[in-house]
Design a protein around this motif. Structure first.
Motif, PDB file in Angstrom:
ATOM      1  N   ALA A 102       0.833  -1.203   0.000  1.00 48.27           N
ATOM      2  CA  ALA A 102       0.000   0.000   0.000  1.00 48.27           C
ATOM      3  C   ALA A 102       0.874   1.261   0.000  1.00 48.27           C
ATOM      4  O   ALA A 102       0.596   2.220  -0.731  1.00 48.27           O
ATOM      5  CB  ALA A 102      -0.929   0.002   1.213  1.00 48.27           C
ATOM      6  N   ALA A 103       1.935   1.260   0.798  1.00 51.95           N
ATOM      7  CA  ALA A 103       2.830   2.419   0.854  1.00 51.95           C
ATOM      8  C   ALA A 103       3.520   2.636  -0.494  1.00 51.95           C
ATOM      9  O   ALA A 103       3.612   3.767  -0.980  1.00 51.95           O
ATOM     10  CB  ALA A 103       3.872   2.235   1.951  1.00 51.95           C
ATOM     11  N   ILE A 104       3.966   1.560  -1.119  1.00 54.73           N
ATOM     12  CA  ILE A 104       4.660   1.670  -2.397  1.00 54.73           C
ATOM     13  C   ILE A 104       3.728   2.217  -3.474  1.00 54.73           C
ATOM     14  O   ILE A 104       4.141   3.036  -4.303  1.00 54.73           O
ATOM     15  CB  ILE A 104       5.272   0.313  -2.793  1.00 54.73           C
ATOM     16  N   ARG A 105       2.452   1.800  -3.473  1.00 49.61           N
ATOM     17  CA  ARG A 105       1.496   2.346  -4.443  1.00 49.61           C
ATOM     18  C   ARG A 105       1.370   3.865  -4.273  1.00 49.61           C
ATOM     19  O   ARG A 105       1.346   4.609  -5.254  1.00 49.61           O
ATOM     20  CB  ARG A 105       0.124   1.690  -4.273  1.00 49.61           C
ATOM     21  N   GLN A 106       1.317   4.333  -3.029  1.00 52.89           N
ATOM     22  CA  GLN A 106       1.214   5.771  -2.776  1.00 52.89           C
ATOM     23  C   GLN A 106       2.485   6.490  -3.225  1.00 52.89           C
ATOM     24  O   GLN A 106       2.420   7.578  -3.807  1.00 52.89           O
ATOM     25  CB  GLN A 106       0.955   6.038  -1.300  1.00 52.89           C
ATOM     26  N   PHE A 107       3.640   5.915  -2.949  1.00 58.40           N
ATOM     27  CA  PHE A 107       4.905   6.525  -3.380  1.00 58.40           C
ATOM     28  C   PHE A 107       4.956   6.620  -4.900  1.00 58.40           C
ATOM     29  O   PHE A 107       5.343   7.645  -5.457  1.00 58.40           O
ATOM     30  CB  PHE A 107       6.113   5.713  -2.882  1.00 58.40           C
ATOM     31  N   ASP A 108       4.560   5.526  -5.585  1.00 61.48           N
ATOM     32  CA  ASP A 108       4.573   5.509  -7.053  1.00 61.48           C
ATOM     33  C   ASP A 108       3.691   6.612  -7.624  1.00 61.48           C
ATOM     34  O   ASP A 108       4.071   7.284  -8.586  1.00 61.48           O
ATOM     35  CB  ASP A 108       4.103   4.158  -7.586  1.00 61.48           C
ATOM     36  N   GLU A 109       2.499   6.802  -7.041  1.00 60.63           N
ATOM     37  CA  GLU A 109       1.588   7.852  -7.514  1.00 60.63           C
ATOM     38  C   GLU A 109       2.211   9.232  -7.402  1.00 60.63           C
ATOM     39  O   GLU A 109       1.923  10.119  -8.189  1.00 60.63           O
ATOM     40  CB  GLU A 109       0.284   7.808  -6.728  1.00 60.63           C
ATOM     41  N   ALA A 110       3.087   9.407  -6.422  1.00 61.02           N
ATOM     42  CA  ALA A 110       3.752  10.689  -6.212  1.00 61.02           C
ATOM     43  C   ALA A 110       5.044  10.808  -7.017  1.00 61.02           C
ATOM     44  O   ALA A 110       5.719  11.836  -6.960  1.00 61.02           O
ATOM     45  CB  ALA A 110       4.046  10.883  -4.722  1.00 61.02           C
ATOM     46  N   GLY A 111       5.415   9.739  -7.751  1.00 59.90           N
ATOM     47  CA  GLY A 111       6.636   9.793  -8.552  1.00 59.90           C
ATOM     48  C   GLY A 111       7.888   9.457  -7.773  1.00 59.90           C
ATOM     49  O   GLY A 111       8.996   9.747  -8.205  1.00 59.90           O
ATOM     50  N   PHE A 112       7.728   8.821  -6.615  1.00 57.64           N
ATOM     51  CA  PHE A 112       8.859   8.421  -5.772  1.00 57.64           C
ATOM     52  C   PHE A 112       8.925   6.905  -5.829  1.00 57.64           C
ATOM     53  O   PHE A 112       8.073   6.214  -5.275  1.00 57.64           O
ATOM     54  CB  PHE A 112       8.638   8.901  -4.335  1.00 57.64           C
ATOM     55  N   TYR A 113       9.913   6.361  -6.557  1.00 57.18           N
ATOM     56  CA  TYR A 113      10.003   4.934  -6.794  1.00 57.18           C
ATOM     57  C   TYR A 113      11.026   4.299  -5.863  1.00 57.18           C
ATOM     58  O   TYR A 113      12.229   4.388  -6.069  1.00 57.18           O
ATOM     59  CB  TYR A 113      10.352   4.666  -8.261  1.00 57.18           C
ATOM     60  N   LEU A 114      10.511   3.687  -4.812  1.00 61.36           N
ATOM     61  CA  LEU A 114      11.349   3.055  -3.786  1.00 61.36           C
ATOM     62  C   LEU A 114      11.749   1.664  -4.276  1.00 61.36           C
ATOM     63  O   LEU A 114      10.899   0.836  -4.585  1.00 61.36           O
ATOM     64  CB  LEU A 114      10.570   2.961  -2.478  1.00 61.36           C
ATOM     65  N   HIS A 115      13.057   1.418  -4.365  1.00 63.83           N
ATOM     66  CA  HIS A 115      13.563   0.133  -4.850  1.00 63.83           C
ATOM     67  C   HIS A 115      13.925  -0.788  -3.692  1.00 63.83           C
ATOM     68  O   HIS A 115      13.656  -1.987  -3.753  1.00 63.83           O
ATOM     69  CB  HIS A 115      14.780   0.342  -5.751  1.00 63.83           C
ATOM     70  N   SER A 116      14.529  -0.245  -2.657  1.00 59.28           N
ATOM     71  CA  SER A 116      14.873  -1.072  -1.500  1.00 59.28           C
ATOM     72  C   SER A 116      15.114  -0.186  -0.283  1.00 59.28           C
ATOM     73  O   SER A 116      15.385   1.007  -0.404  1.00 59.28           O
ATOM     74  CB  SER A 116      16.113  -1.930  -1.783  1.00 59.28           C
ATOM     75  N   VAL A 117      14.991  -0.816   0.866  1.00 59.34           N
ATOM     76  CA  VAL A 117      15.229  -0.149   2.143  1.00 59.34           C
ATOM     77  C   VAL A 117      16.129  -1.055   2.970  1.00 59.34           C
ATOM     78  O   VAL A 117      15.903  -2.267   3.041  1.00 59.34           O
ATOM     79  CB  VAL A 117      13.910   0.089   2.920  1.00 59.34           C
ATOM     80  N   ARG A 118      17.138  -0.484   3.569  1.00 57.72           N
ATOM     81  CA  ARG A 118      18.026  -1.252   4.444  1.00 57.72           C
ATOM     82  C   ARG A 118      18.027  -0.578   5.809  1.00 57.72           C
ATOM     83  O   ARG A 118      18.273   0.621   5.918  1.00 57.72           O
ATOM     84  CB  ARG A 118      19.435  -1.309   3.877  1.00 57.72           C
ATOM     85  N   ILE A 119      17.751  -1.357   6.839  1.00 56.92           N
ATOM     86  CA  ILE A 119      17.713  -0.851   8.208  1.00 56.92           C
ATOM     87  C   ILE A 119      18.920  -1.411   8.951  1.00 56.92           C
ATOM     88  O   ILE A 119      19.098  -2.628   9.026  1.00 56.92           O
ATOM     89  CB  ILE A 119      16.412  -1.266   8.911  1.00 56.92           C
ATOM     90  N   HIS A 120      19.743  -0.536   9.478  1.00 53.97           N
ATOM     91  CA  HIS A 120      20.917  -0.932  10.249  1.00 53.97           C
ATOM     92  C   HIS A 120      20.548  -0.801  11.729  1.00 53.97           C
ATOM     93  O   HIS A 120      20.431   0.314  12.247  1.00 53.97           O
ATOM     94  CB  HIS A 120      22.118  -0.037   9.931  1.00 53.97           C
ATOM     95  N   ARG A 121      20.335  -1.913  12.389  1.00 54.98           N
ATOM     96  CA  ARG A 121      19.953  -1.890  13.810  1.00 54.98           C
ATOM     97  C   ARG A 121      21.208  -1.837  14.672  1.00 54.98           C
ATOM     98  O   ARG A 121      22.199  -2.479  14.387  1.00 54.98           O
ATOM     99  CB  ARG A 121      19.141  -3.120  14.155  1.00 54.98           C
ATOM    100  N   LYS A 122      21.106  -1.074  15.759  1.00 53.89           N
ATOM    101  CA  LYS A 122      22.259  -0.984  16.653  1.00 53.89           C
ATOM    102  C   LYS A 122      22.055  -1.790  17.929  1.00 53.89           C
ATOM    103  O   LYS A 122      22.976  -1.980  18.686  1.00 53.89           O
ATOM    104  CB  LYS A 122      22.563   0.467  16.989  1.00 53.89           C
TER     105      LYS A 122
END
Length: 64
Positions: free
Chosen positions: A16-36
């Motif tokens: 759902a979040a990716i669909r909203q990002f795409d509509e706004a022209g923001f194309y998220l390919h990947s996310v990396r979370i570095h936990r401490k």
């Protein structure tokens, strides 16, 4: 008591979040979370993305 969250629920959230990002022209390919630590704190979130400048410029000219 904390609610149990399943992988399918997380997947639907991201879809759902990716669909909203795409509509706004923001194309998220990947996310990396570095936990401490194991307590859920994070030190860095890295995004791999591209933007459609024509949509961004259009939104700047015609804000909602």
């Amino acid at each position: 008591m904390k609610r149990k969250i399943y992988a399918d629920e997380v997947r639907r959230f991201f879809e759902a979040a990716i669909r909203q990002f795409d509509e706004a022209g923001f194309y998220l390919h990947s996310v990396r979370i570095h936990r401490k630590s194991d307590d859920g704190n994070y030190s860095e979130i890295t995004l791999n993305y591209s933007e459609d400048d024509t949509i961004t410029r259009k939104n700047e000219k015609n804000p909602k």
